[in-house]
Every structure is written in structure tokens, then in C-alpha cells.
Design a protein around this motif. Structure first.
Motif, PDB file in Angstrom:
ATOM      1  N   ALA A 155       0.827  -1.208   0.000  1.00 41.49           N
ATOM      2  CA  ALA A 155       0.000   0.000   0.000  1.00 41.49           C
ATOM      3  C   ALA A 155       0.859   1.254   0.000  1.00 41.49           C
ATOM      4  O   ALA A 155       0.490   2.271  -0.601  1.00 41.49           O
ATOM      5  N   LEU A 156       2.009   1.196   0.657  1.00 39.83           N
ATOM      6  CA  LEU A 156       2.882   2.360   0.761  1.00 39.83           C
ATOM      7  C   LEU A 156       3.357   2.846  -0.609  1.00 39.83           C
ATOM      8  O   LEU A 156       3.455   4.049  -0.854  1.00 39.83           O
ATOM      9  N   VAL A 157       3.638   1.930  -1.523  1.00 42.81           N
ATOM     10  CA  VAL A 157       4.163   2.314  -2.839  1.00 42.81           C
ATOM     11  C   VAL A 157       3.073   2.396  -3.907  1.00 42.81           C
ATOM     12  O   VAL A 157       3.281   3.005  -4.961  1.00 42.81           O
ATOM     13  N   TYR A 158       1.929   1.805  -3.650  1.00 40.18           N
ATOM     14  CA  TYR A 158       0.918   1.567  -4.675  1.00 40.18           C
ATOM     15  C   TYR A 158       0.439   2.830  -5.382  1.00 40.18           C
ATOM     16  O   TYR A 158       0.238   2.813  -6.609  1.00 40.18           O
ATOM     17  N   SER A 159       0.236   3.918  -4.673  1.00 43.66           N
ATOM     18  CA  SER A 159      -0.317   5.120  -5.310  1.00 43.66           C
ATOM     19  C   SER A 159       0.636   5.722  -6.334  1.00 43.66           C
ATOM     20  O   SER A 159       0.241   6.584  -7.118  1.00 43.66           O
TER      21      SER A 159
END
Length: 408
Positions: free
Chosen positions: A256-260
């Protein structure tokens, strides 16, 4: 009698269910569901309840809330509504589980995926519920479809004359700030219905209030059960709440930390790491070598480093073939900017690999919310130039967003 939008909104949000959030003595987190159940489900008393949820709708001891509510005489749960990937989470991206009866509870499960407006309202009506509850773990990115399931279900509940209740959960990547480009309305799809930032920095209850106040044609009767103990500056692992993958390719909070940022590679011919154990952290393609990692490391992006990596996806792009690329390693989460990092990776990949191409359907435009990122990168713009182009619209969104924030 015709009421103004302001009067309608005031009536729809007159009750902030279970009050406003307060930090517990030990700073511990209590989710919206935990507060609802601790209150004996008083908010749902006498109602025929349907719930929009998936495998992330769990208690602290990992029981699913549908199983818990079904077994409790104090709440009359009569239907379940499944989003993309399905209620039990068995479908891959772009799929759902369809209509079936849940073997564990016998409850009817209805499919909401890619349904909106009157057709979705008709599903709510056919289910016989009078109150629709939403409880799904989001990951903080505009193109993660559960927030648009929330939007579509709010709109449909309004059309069907149903109450709508949102049980809040943490934004796992914090709610410190909004980042990235804002969607342009002409690019609206199911990966972005309305003009919000690519990394919105909000919880689902805050987003529900934003949708109700800014975007829905008629505000729905909305009630929110807020968290206690959640701080905007803290990441998911600050609390003891278990992590359940919200979708098959979101295995950890690190994803989730890198996903955006790295989900933008869905809009290219490079692998975004689907079919590996580190989706969205591994990026690559056939023919890429260590020059890409070297180029992006030279930028000195805050909080992140890039390792030359080789991997063989088991499905999706390059399935069964060994490809080269990078692995994203975040070493300082507080200074890391995932959206700007994603842009830097696109800019450097295009320069380091002659085979770089956008997906033929211009999916990158749907993900970024306009054609601007694609056309600027094609014209040779660097990371700072691309990121600078969205600052004015981002500032405007942050101003609107501020009105709907519920936590400090």
C-alpha cells in the motif's frame, strides 16, 4: 417543497454516529465496527441491514464481521454486497464472485462490481434491506476501486431510499496530506469517478462526507461510526490490527505504501510486479538491465532506494519469463512521496529502455486523471516539471478536503 443542496446536506449528515473521535488513554485504535459492536449495535436496532464488505471486514481477533453480526441477535443482518474481487476475495483484478448464497451463514451475497445508479439501487431494493453498511479497508489511492464502490453504493442507496452507514478504518499510509494530480472529470472511470487527488490522504468515512458534500447529486442520509485512537501521522503497523490483503495483489502494508505511485506502471508495457510475491514493489520488462536502477538512484529521491532486480512473474505481463528491472525499497516512510517517485520511475524507464511504451488504450490517462502526465513525459519533461504541473489543482483539492477531515 424544494430544499437547497446545503439544506439537504445538513439533513443528511445531522447525526455523526457515536460522536466524534477521541484518543483512548493508551492510544489504542478502535475501528468503527469495534465501536458499533461495543454499543450493542444500537445504531442498527430494528433495521434490516445489508453490508458492503470483503475479507478486510474483520475483528481484532480475525473473525469476519459478517459471521459475528449474523450470530448476534441484536442485529438483523439480511444481505451481503460484494465489491471487486468479491465478498470472500477469491477473484483477481477486474473480476467478482457473482450472486450466490454464503455457505457459512446462508446469507444472500449480491455482486456490486461495475454496477451503479439505478441498477445498483434495484439490487438494494430487491435485497429487502433498509440500511446499507460499508466496511472495507482502503489503501489511500484514487484508483483503488473500493472507494468508488463506496461512492456508487451511496448514490444507489439515495435512489433506493436507504440509510447509509460507514464504519471507519485507518488509511494505512497515513492521512498527513493529499499528493499527486487531481482527476479531470472527462477522464472519469471506475478507477476515478470524481476529482480527488491520486493519493487522497483520507479515511473512508472522510471520503463519504466529501462525496456527500461535493459530488452526489442528492446527499444520502449518511451516518459514520468513527475510529478512536487513530492519528493522521501514523502508519498501519502502529497498531495491533491484523492486516488482511484487501485484494490479491495487496499482500502487505508495504504494498500500500508504494501503490499510489507504482500502480502507474499498469499503464505501460512494463510489469508492475503482478504474479510475484512483491507486486508494485517489483517493476520490469524483458530487456531492462541495471541502467534503470542507476538512473533513478541518481535522482536522490527522498526516503527510497532502488535495487537492480530480476524476476519471473507467474501470471500477468511476462508470465513465466525472467525480466529485469528494479525493486523499490522505502527506508524513510515519512519523507517518501509515492506519487512523485512513480513519476520519476516512469521518466527514467522511458529514457533507460528503448522498448518503453504506454498501454495502447492510454490507461495511464485514466490512472493519472488526465492526458497531461503522458504527454509531458513524451515531450521530455523531467520529474519536477511533471509534478509542478498539478500543484495548482492539488492546492485547490486540499482546501476542499480540509472541510471533511475528522481526525487530528
Amino acid at each position: 417543497m424544494h430544499l437547497s443542496r446545503r439544506a439537504l446536506l445538513a439533513a443528511a449528515t445531522a447525526t455523526a454516529s457515536l460522536g466524534t473521535p477521541a484518543t483512548t488513554a493508551d492510544g489504542g485504535l478502535r475501528t468503527g465496527f469495534e465501536r458499533l459492536s461495543a454499543d450493542g449495535y444500537a445504531l442498527l436496532a430494528g433495521r434490516r441491514v445489508g453490508i458492503v464488505t470483503n475479507p478486510t471486514g474483520i475483528t481484532r481477533d480475525t473473525r469476519h464481521i459478517v459471521d459475528v453480526m449474523h450470530a448476534d441477535h441484536r442485529v438483523r443482518l439480511t444481505a451481503v454486497f460484494g465489491p471487486e474481487h468479491g465478498f470472500r476475495g477469491t477473484a483477481q483484478a477486474g473480476g467478482s464472485e457473482g450472486r450466490y448464497d454464503d455457505p457459512a451463514t446462508g446469507l444472500p451475497v449480491y455482486d456490486t462490481y461495475l454496477k451503479s445508479g439505478r441498477p445498483l439501487a434495484d439490487i438494494f431494493t430487491a435485497s429487502g434491506v433498509d440500511t446499507v453498511v460499508f466496511d472495507i479497508q482502503d489503501v489511500g489511492a484514487r484508483f483503488y476501486t473500493y472507494i468508488w464502490t463506496l461512492y456508487d453504493c451511496m448514490e444507489a442507496a439515495g435512489l433506493a431510499g436507504k440509510r447509509f452507514v460507514v464504519l471507519d478504518r485507518p488509511n494505512p499510509v497515513t492521512g498527513r496530506s493529499a499528493q499527486g494530480p487531481v482527476l479531470h472529470k472527462e477522464f472519469a472511470t471506475f478507477v476515478g469517478r470524481q476529482p480527488i487527488a491520486q493519493a487522497h490522504g483520507m479515511t473512508v468515512a472522510e471520503l463519504a462526507r466529501l462525496f456527500n458534500g461535493e459530488f452526489l447529486s442528492a446527499p444520502v442520509p449518511l451516518e459514520t461510526v468513527l475510529m478512536t485512537g487513530w492519528s493522521r501521522t501514523r502508519f498501519y503497523d502502529a497498531w495491533s490490527l491484523p492486516w488482511v490483503p484487501p485484494s490479491p495483489n495487496m499482500p502487505t502494508p508495504d504494498t500500500a505504501l508504494v501503490y499510489s505511485g507504482t500502480c502507474l506502471f499498469e499503464g505501460t508495457n512494463l510489469s508492475e510486479g503482478r504474479g510475484t510475491t512483491r507486486p508494485f514493489e517489483l517493476l520490469g520488462a524483458d530487456g531492462i538491465d541495471g541502467r534503470w536502477a542507476a538512473a533513478v538512484n541518481e535522482l536522490g529521491l527522498p526516503g527510497v532506494r532502488f535495487r537492480e532486480a530480476y524476476f519471473a512473474p507467474t501470471f500477468s505481463k511476462f508470465a513465466g519469463k525472467t525480466v529485469g528491472g528494479v525493486q523499490v525499497h522505502v527506508h524513510d516512510r515519512t519523507s517518501y512521496d509515492p506519487v512523485r517517485t512513480g513519476i520519476a520511475l516512469l521518466v527514467t524507464a522511458r529514457k533507460a529502455w528503448s522498448g518503453f511504451a504506454w498501454r495502447p488504450d492510454d490507461w495511464i490517462d485514466k490512472l493519472t486523471g488526465s492526458a497531461r502526465v503522458r504527454t509531458m513525459i513524451d515531450a521530455g519533461a523531467d520529474t519536477d516539471e511533471v509534478a509542478g504541473a498539478w500543484q495548482e489543482e492539488l492546492t485547490a483539492f486540499r482546501s476542499v478536503r480540509r472541510k471533511y477531515l475528522l481526525y487530528k
